[in-house]
Design a protein around this motif. Sequence first.
Motif, PDB file in Angstrom:
ATOM      1  N   GLY A 282      20.220  15.032   3.395  1.00  0.00           N
ATOM      2  CA  GLY A 282      20.693  16.142   2.584  1.00  0.00           C
ATOM      3  C   GLY A 282      20.732  15.853   1.097  1.00  0.00           C
ATOM      4  O   GLY A 282      21.206  16.686   0.317  1.00  0.00           O
ATOM      5  N   GLY A 283      20.235  14.678   0.685  1.00  0.00           N
ATOM      6  CA  GLY A 283      20.238  14.325  -0.732  1.00  0.00           C
ATOM      7  C   GLY A 283      19.029  14.877  -1.461  1.00  0.00           C
ATOM      8  O   GLY A 283      18.134  15.486  -0.867  1.00  0.00           O
ATOM      9  N   MET A 284      18.991  14.642  -2.778  1.00  0.00           N
ATOM     10  CA  MET A 284      17.889  15.146  -3.600  1.00  0.00           C
ATOM     11  C   MET A 284      17.212  14.006  -4.351  1.00  0.00           C
ATOM     12  O   MET A 284      17.882  13.192  -4.996  1.00  0.00           O
ATOM     13  CB  MET A 284      18.382  16.182  -4.618  1.00  0.00           C
ATOM     14  N   ALA A 285      15.889  13.970  -4.266  1.00  0.00           N
ATOM     15  CA  ALA A 285      15.068  13.019  -5.023  1.00  0.00           C
ATOM     16  C   ALA A 285      14.322  13.781  -6.114  1.00  0.00           C
ATOM     17  O   ALA A 285      13.722  14.825  -5.841  1.00  0.00           O
ATOM     18  CB  ALA A 285      14.081  12.310  -4.102  1.00  0.00           C
ATOM     19  N   VAL A 286      14.361  13.246  -7.335  1.00  0.00           N
ATOM     20  CA  VAL A 286      13.746  13.924  -8.473  1.00  0.00           C
ATOM     21  C   VAL A 286      12.688  13.013  -9.076  1.00  0.00           C
ATOM     22  O   VAL A 286      12.984  11.878  -9.459  1.00  0.00           O
ATOM     23  CB  VAL A 286      14.796  14.300  -9.545  1.00  0.00           C
ATOM     24  N   GLN A 287      11.463  13.501  -9.149  1.00  0.00           N
ATOM     25  CA  GLN A 287      10.348  12.747  -9.723  1.00  0.00           C
ATOM     26  C   GLN A 287      10.263  13.119 -11.198  1.00  0.00           C
ATOM     27  O   GLN A 287       9.743  14.162 -11.567  1.00  0.00           O
ATOM     28  CB  GLN A 287       9.059  13.103  -8.984  1.00  0.00           C
ATOM     29  N   VAL A 288      10.808  12.259 -12.068  1.00  0.00           N
ATOM     30  CA  VAL A 288      10.993  12.587 -13.474  1.00  0.00           C
ATOM     31  C   VAL A 288       9.795  12.197 -14.335  1.00  0.00           C
ATOM     32  O   VAL A 288       9.485  12.852 -15.328  1.00  0.00           O
ATOM     33  CB  VAL A 288      12.272  11.901 -14.019  1.00  0.00           C
ATOM     34  N   SER A 289       9.087  11.139 -13.975  1.00  0.00           N
ATOM     35  CA  SER A 289       8.150  10.508 -14.904  1.00  0.00           C
ATOM     36  C   SER A 289       6.793  11.185 -15.009  1.00  0.00           C
ATOM     37  O   SER A 289       5.976  10.811 -15.831  1.00  0.00           O
ATOM     38  CB  SER A 289       7.955   9.041 -14.519  1.00  0.00           C
TER      39      SER A 289
END
Length: 368
Positions: A282-289
């Motif tokens: 249920g977590g969130m992964a954010v691809q920032v780069s």
Amino acid sequence: MKAKAIIANGKGTFSLEDIEVRLPKNDEVLVEIKAAGVCHTDYDSYTNWGQQMIMGHEGAGVVLAVENNVKTTKPGDQVILNWAIPCGSCFQCKNGSESICELQSPVIGQGKPNMGHVSLESTLYKNKGVQSSFNLGTMSTHTIVKEAAVFPTPNIIPFEVASIMGCGVMTGVGSVINVAKVTKGSTVAVLGTGGVGLYVIQGARISGAAKIIAIDINEERLKMSKAYGATHTIIAEKMDVGLLNSAIQVKKLTENRGADYSFECTGVSSLGTAPLAMIRNGGMAVQVSGIEEEIKFDMNLFEWDKIYINPLYGKCRPNRDFPMLLDYYEKGSLLLDKMITQTYTPNNLENAFSDMLSDKNAKGVILF
């Protein structure tokens, strides 16, 4: 008027050259650049893009002239330059997604003409029109841009600080606040502690995250991360494929559950899946780069109910977000002055890139 600009020749090198800049027309603004941030994207622009252009997409300066149609700024204003230029009328802008404007964004074109760039004839190099990187070309003493590309700031903000707000700061802090919407008391893992990673860490601290876990292969960068808000650090192993061993350590720090949020800030394509391994169900992964390469995913990493998002520029909405960043800076919660660890002259861009690639700086800035 006569001016100077750092121009990529499209063949893998750049040089400081004489240019001519005309007065603005229609919705255009003439800005005297005072400071320009040095970013990995600028390095890519002359090494990989294969086109001639005035370099630079982070900058701040003073408005010298505007056309009568311009209403939001005037001569004498200190301004941030914003490369994600919203038109305000396309489908995305009307739906609040100004960072992916369909008409004026330099990266959202879909084969359409880029209306965010002023006419090439506004800037001449060797008597021919020259393109500006990201519609801005901030590595120049003067630039012509669209009105929507400038945001006035208080004159008390140092130019070097204002110059970095229009890309890395907005990307990092915006990814935390606008995209992930990190909540108070949550746990956050940050993969990579370069400039953007440090902005993410600051955004997490500002949001009230209880645990901010910084992960990097560089011990000095990890030490630096603690000054900006990291509560825990993990030294990554170079041979740790997908950072799965680091993910085990993250879980040990989070009751064997995983972080609520994780942010990939390395730009390394092989680590594109790594933030998924760091988060709980249920977590969130954010691809920032901004990885723009093919990545193969093990779908087991998505189990269960995990979200993976690849946002652009922290979902920036200039009229909402730049006042927010300025407010955090003025209150002392967004630490930007000490992020600028080295300044350079336009003649020293080669050194600035060398220092950036060797992780010597938190952030380098060119002063004009």
